[in-house]
Design a protein around this motif. Sequence first.
Motif, short mmCIF file in Angstrom:
data_model
loop_
_atom_site.label_atom_id
_atom_site.label_comp_id
_atom_site.label_asym_id
_atom_site.label_seq_id
_atom_site.Cartn_x
_atom_site.Cartn_y
_atom_site.Cartn_z
N ASN A 95 -13.47 51.86 13.24
CA ASN A 95 -12.99 52.26 14.56
C ASN A 95 -12.33 53.63 14.53
O ASN A 95 -12.31 54.35 15.50
N ALA A 134 -12.74 58.05 16.61
CA ALA A 134 -11.51 58.66 17.14
C ALA A 134 -11.25 59.99 16.44
O ALA A 134 -10.92 60.99 17.08
N THR A 175 5.67 48.42 14.08
CA THR A 175 5.26 49.22 15.22
C THR A 175 6.15 50.45 15.30
O THR A 175 5.72 51.55 15.59
N ALA A 233 5.02 53.41 13.29
CA ALA A 233 3.99 54.24 13.91
C ALA A 233 4.59 55.12 15.00
O ALA A 233 4.30 56.30 15.10
N ILE A 234 5.47 54.51 15.81
CA ILE A 234 6.12 55.27 16.87
C ILE A 234 6.92 56.41 16.27
O ILE A 234 6.87 57.54 16.72
N GLY A 245 5.03 59.69 15.29
CA GLY A 245 4.80 60.63 16.39
C GLY A 245 6.06 61.38 16.76
O GLY A 245 6.04 62.58 16.97
N LEU A 262 -3.06 67.04 10.87
CA LEU A 262 -2.10 66.13 11.48
C LEU A 262 -2.78 64.95 12.18
O LEU A 262 -2.28 63.83 12.13
N VAL A 263 -3.93 65.21 12.81
CA VAL A 263 -4.65 64.12 13.45
C VAL A 263 -5.06 63.09 12.39
O VAL A 263 -4.92 61.88 12.59
N CYS A 295 -2.06 61.15 11.20
CA CYS A 295 -1.66 60.26 12.28
C CYS A 295 -2.54 59.01 12.32
O CYS A 295 -2.05 57.88 12.41
N LEU A 296 -3.85 59.20 12.24
CA LEU A 296 -4.78 58.07 12.27
C LEU A 296 -4.60 57.18 11.06
O LEU A 296 -4.63 55.95 11.17
N ASN A 316 -1.49 55.06 11.46
CA ASN A 316 -1.72 53.98 12.40
C ASN A 316 -2.59 52.89 11.81
O ASN A 316 -2.36 51.71 12.04
N ASP A 357 -1.56 49.00 11.28
CA ASP A 357 -2.38 47.91 11.81
C ASP A 357 -2.79 46.92 10.73
O ASP A 357 -2.75 45.71 10.93
N TYR A 381 0.08 44.89 9.60
CA TYR A 381 0.34 43.95 10.67
C TYR A 381 -0.57 42.73 10.56
O TYR A 381 -0.14 41.58 10.63
#
Lengths: 309, 334
Positions: A11, A15, A235, A238-239, A242, A283-284, A287-288, A291, A295, A298
């Motif tokens: 997935n 993105a 969570t 991840a927050i 950013g 950075l993208v 970031c991915l 995350n 996940d 989690y």
Amino acid sequence: MLCYFLRRTLNMVPAFFITTFLLFAVIRIIPGDPAQAQFGERRIPEELRQSYAERYHLDESIPRQYVRYMADVFTLDLGESVASQRPISEIFREALPRTASLASLALLFVTVSAVPLGILAARRKGSALDNVFLFGSLVLLAVPPFVLGLAAQLFVAVRWEFFPVSGAEHGLRSYLLPALVIAASMLAINARLMRTSLVDATGADYLQTARAKGMSEGRVFRVHALRNAILPLLTMLAINFGHLLGGTIVIESVFNIPGIGYRVTRAIAQRDTTMITGISVFLVLVCLVINLMVDLFYAWLDPRVRHEG
Amino acid sequence: MKAERSGPTRSTDAADTLVDRLAQPSADHATSRDASRHHLTTGRTRTYWQDTWAALRVRPLFWVSLFLIVIFLGMAVAPSLFVWPSPSAGNPSGAYCNLAQSRQGPSSQHWFGTDVQGCDYYTQVTWGARVSLLVALMTTSLTLTVGLFLGSLAGYYRGWVDMVISRLAGGVFALPYLLGAIIILSVLTSDEGRRLWQVAAAMAFLGWPALVRLFRSTVLQVGSLDFVQAARSMGATDRRIILLHVLPNAVGPSLVYATMSMGVVISLEATLSFLGVGMPHDSTSWGVMVAQAGDRIEQSPHLLFFPGLYLTSAGLGFVLMGEQLREALDPRQR
């Protein structure tokens, strides 16, 4: 679990490409040509413009440039900065440790303050203390970080001379004040999240069951409530990422710390397109990946997540 | 709902995720709203909104935030009520500038002192409310409209519509908020000619994915409930079902989102303007004022203090209101 892992990882791929392509395309249509930007108002010789175009493949179509660029990126070659003619990976090696120390210090500060505050507020839910915390954390949320940063610089560093005013020359000490400012702006979200998840967890039926079978209140809290409140903390991670990123961009420019965030604002001002692209692609990706890790973690902790949809 | 809510959050942006999370406690609305509507016909029980009002008006913090919001809205709509006598329209503070009086501290003549150009700072700072609130209002309404539309499409039709929208939202979401805003604004607009709506549009572009998630999950939950099935079996059109049966359940969370977002955007606009990619240099924006004070803040701290105070109070008013609304709208908290 493996199935979930594969699905989530796959997935991530679209993105990544959608975002980086959009970024790439947007940056390439930057007003003014990068070659001209290096010459300011002066006229640029035609041969030089040609050599710039050739060197950075500026004449090709954007999708072609993108494919070429991505091929380079996957061999860890980020190209060189148009403004300083230095390899971007070299600039990264310099800037990244600074940003990393600033961010991890901020994360440390926010964790050691938010978790106890959240627990305290949750245990005295609805009390005056809880309300004072709520109000205080919302005030900190409403102060823009640059205002807080400038104020801290003014009072703590200049007037009282507790900390170095700016720059990164004083080792760890020069990161303390900026890290505190970033942590303060993140405190509200973290403490609130901790409190909310604890309050949610303490209202659960299994706590009543635990109490009914005679478990002590402290043990109920530690074993059942706290453990279930840990999930939302992920969570939070991840927050926080950013928020940390945004925080470092602003705070590094306020405190003149030459990290990644400072480079972003510099590159924008200098119209250094290759640098902007390099930083944002990097950075993208980070970031991915963060995350994705959150996940996966989690799903590992909570079976409901991996069987869902 | 619980599983959904604490499920994996693909979030990268703090402001949005906060808003997103705070705006979430809506699961029980579907049932509670319906119940209150039902009771309405008997005339004995209070409606959902009466309940909410009753929960709100006993909270002191609600009145504090309402006071702040009213003050700043008033400042934005009619600055001449606060600045007296009112300055010329074209150049809000033009009439009050005297370069000989540059950077004076607060005095009885200039309550907030004067800025670098020698203009009365109280006038400047008061006029700053207009830019700030206008950007916040535009950003919030734009984000809400786009998020509401795409989110309900994705949640209602599912299938490939959902996939396309969710992929797109995921792609935008992967872009760190502040970095994205800086790049979009600096690349697509020029420093001198940047317009207010462009700043708002850039922030809305980065903000809509969070709302798509919110509305998508609301629609998904509500869409499978009995009363929606009943409406469908009676031959109601998709549009009618979405507008009449599904979306009313999203009113509460949207209200919370909108209020919180106003506060967050006020702070963001100032940050962008401070970094030089927000409002242009000649505009009366709080962020621009602090940026223009530049290195002189050390000698003239009032140049930082007053815009900072206004920024914080305006932001606080909305964030606090959002928090109060969230708790009042949540039936579990009553």
